[in-house]
Design a protein around this motif. Sequence first.
Motif, PDB file in Angstrom:
ATOM      1  N   PRO A   3     -11.552   0.957  11.645  1.00 44.13           N
ATOM      2  CA  PRO A   3     -12.632   0.435  11.347  1.00 44.13           C
ATOM      3  C   PRO A   3     -12.987   0.327  10.003  1.00 44.13           C
ATOM      4  N   PRO A   4     -13.762  -0.610   9.742  1.00 47.42           N
ATOM      5  CA  PRO A   4     -14.152  -0.448   7.688  1.00 47.42           C
ATOM      6  C   PRO A   4     -15.383   1.156   7.425  1.00 47.42           C
ATOM      7  N   LEU A   5     -14.225   0.677   6.263  1.00 47.39           N
ATOM      8  CA  LEU A   5     -14.822   2.313   5.676  1.00 47.39           C
ATOM      9  C   LEU A   5     -15.731   1.631   4.522  1.00 47.39           C
ATOM     10  N   GLU A   6     -16.446   2.672   3.869  1.00 50.04           N
ATOM     11  CA  GLU A   6     -16.976   1.994   2.733  1.00 50.04           C
ATOM     12  C   GLU A   6     -15.795   2.286   0.773  1.00 50.04           C
ATOM     13  N   ARG A   7     -15.034   2.946   0.822  1.00 51.37           N
ATOM     14  CA  ARG A   7     -14.178   3.733  -0.047  1.00 51.37           C
ATOM     15  C   ARG A   7     -12.781   3.205   0.990  1.00 51.37           C
ATOM     16  N   SER A   8     -11.881   3.062  -0.009  1.00 54.37           N
ATOM     17  CA  SER A   8     -10.414   2.488   0.252  1.00 54.37           C
ATOM     18  C   SER A   8      -9.950   4.095   1.143  1.00 54.37           C
ATOM     19  N   ARG A   9      -9.130   5.002   2.688  1.00 51.32           N
ATOM     20  CA  ARG A   9      -8.927   5.614   2.404  1.00 51.32           C
ATOM     21  C   ARG A   9      -7.486   5.416   2.028  1.00 51.32           C
ATOM     22  N   TYR A  10      -6.543   4.950   1.091  1.00 54.96           N
ATOM     23  CA  TYR A  10      -6.063   5.457   0.401  1.00 54.96           C
ATOM     24  C   TYR A  10      -5.458   5.745  -0.465  1.00 54.96           C
ATOM     25  N   THR A  11      -7.093   5.510  -1.578  1.00 60.68           N
ATOM     26  CA  THR A  11      -6.722   5.527  -2.813  1.00 60.68           C
ATOM     27  C   THR A  11      -8.773   5.589  -3.880  1.00 60.68           C
ATOM     28  N   GLY A  12      -9.355   6.035  -2.306  1.00 60.30           N
ATOM     29  CA  GLY A  12     -10.438   5.753  -3.037  1.00 60.30           C
ATOM     30  C   GLY A  12     -11.298   5.748  -3.201  1.00 60.30           C
ATOM     31  N   GLY A  13     -10.650   4.059  -3.331  1.00 59.39           N
ATOM     32  CA  GLY A  13     -11.060   3.287  -4.242  1.00 59.39           C
ATOM     33  C   GLY A  13     -12.034   1.939  -3.779  1.00 59.39           C
ATOM     34  N   PRO A  14     -12.606   0.883  -4.170  1.00 61.98           N
ATOM     35  CA  PRO A  14     -13.379  -0.350  -3.986  1.00 61.98           C
ATOM     36  C   PRO A  14     -12.576  -0.780  -2.377  1.00 61.98           C
ATOM     37  N   VAL A  15     -13.508  -1.231  -1.659  1.00 64.96           N
ATOM     38  CA  VAL A  15     -13.079  -2.282  -0.285  1.00 64.96           C
ATOM     39  C   VAL A  15     -13.235  -3.611  -0.647  1.00 64.96           C
ATOM     40  N   ARG A  16     -13.036  -4.759   0.085  1.00 66.69           N
ATOM     41  CA  ARG A  16     -13.718  -5.729   0.342  1.00 66.69           C
ATOM     42  C   ARG A  16     -14.003  -6.110   1.533  1.00 66.69           C
ATOM     43  N   PHE A  17     -14.576  -7.418   1.713  1.00 69.83           N
ATOM     44  CA  PHE A  17     -13.773  -7.745   3.300  1.00 69.83           C
ATOM     45  C   PHE A  17     -12.629  -9.246   3.347  1.00 69.83           C
ATOM     46  N   GLU A  18     -12.138  -9.807   3.932  1.00 76.17           N
ATOM     47  CA  GLU A  18     -11.050 -10.614   3.582  1.00 76.17           C
ATOM     48  C   GLU A  18     -10.871 -11.360   4.902  1.00 76.17           C
ATOM     49  N   GLU A  19     -10.628 -12.990   5.257  1.00 74.20           N
ATOM     50  CA  GLU A  19     -10.057 -13.001   6.714  1.00 74.20           C
ATOM     51  C   GLU A  19      -9.128 -13.098   6.680  1.00 74.20           C
TER      52      GLU A  19
END
Length: 143
Positions: free
Chosen positions: A43-59
């Motif tokens: 499920p979506p998160l506020e920050r990346s579980r891989y880097t702690g950096g930003p996320v965005r939604f893509e189709e």
Amino acid sequence: MTDFATLPPVPVPNPDTQPYWDALKDGKLKLCRCVETGKWIHPPLERSRYTGGPVRFEEVSGKGTVYSYIVVRQALIPGREAPYVIALVDIAEQPGVRLSAYLDAAPEEVKIGQEVEARIVDLGDSGYRVPIFVPRQESSSVA
């Protein structure tokens, strides 16, 4: 196809999931993705579980394979007749990222490894839409 007109529960989006639900209202299946690595997160998160950096939604394509499934044999949701199938689907874009959803198929026809694709359907008159999966016509399955 199953009628979703009387099916609770209605989603309660939070800041992390709101873009997912907004995309579904527009008829698109979008998942959270790490901006730096390109890895999908669900499920979506506020920050990346891989880097702690930003996320965005893509189709995503909506295509995938059945990783696992259960057959619900006792009706637990008003308006839904048993038996029905809930599947855990590996998305085509990144195996290991899975969506749990209704699979519109007879229980005896479902197989692990079966190719499926998402359809976005109205959730009654709630204003929300949800993804369900259907078997792909050119599906090949693994025993």
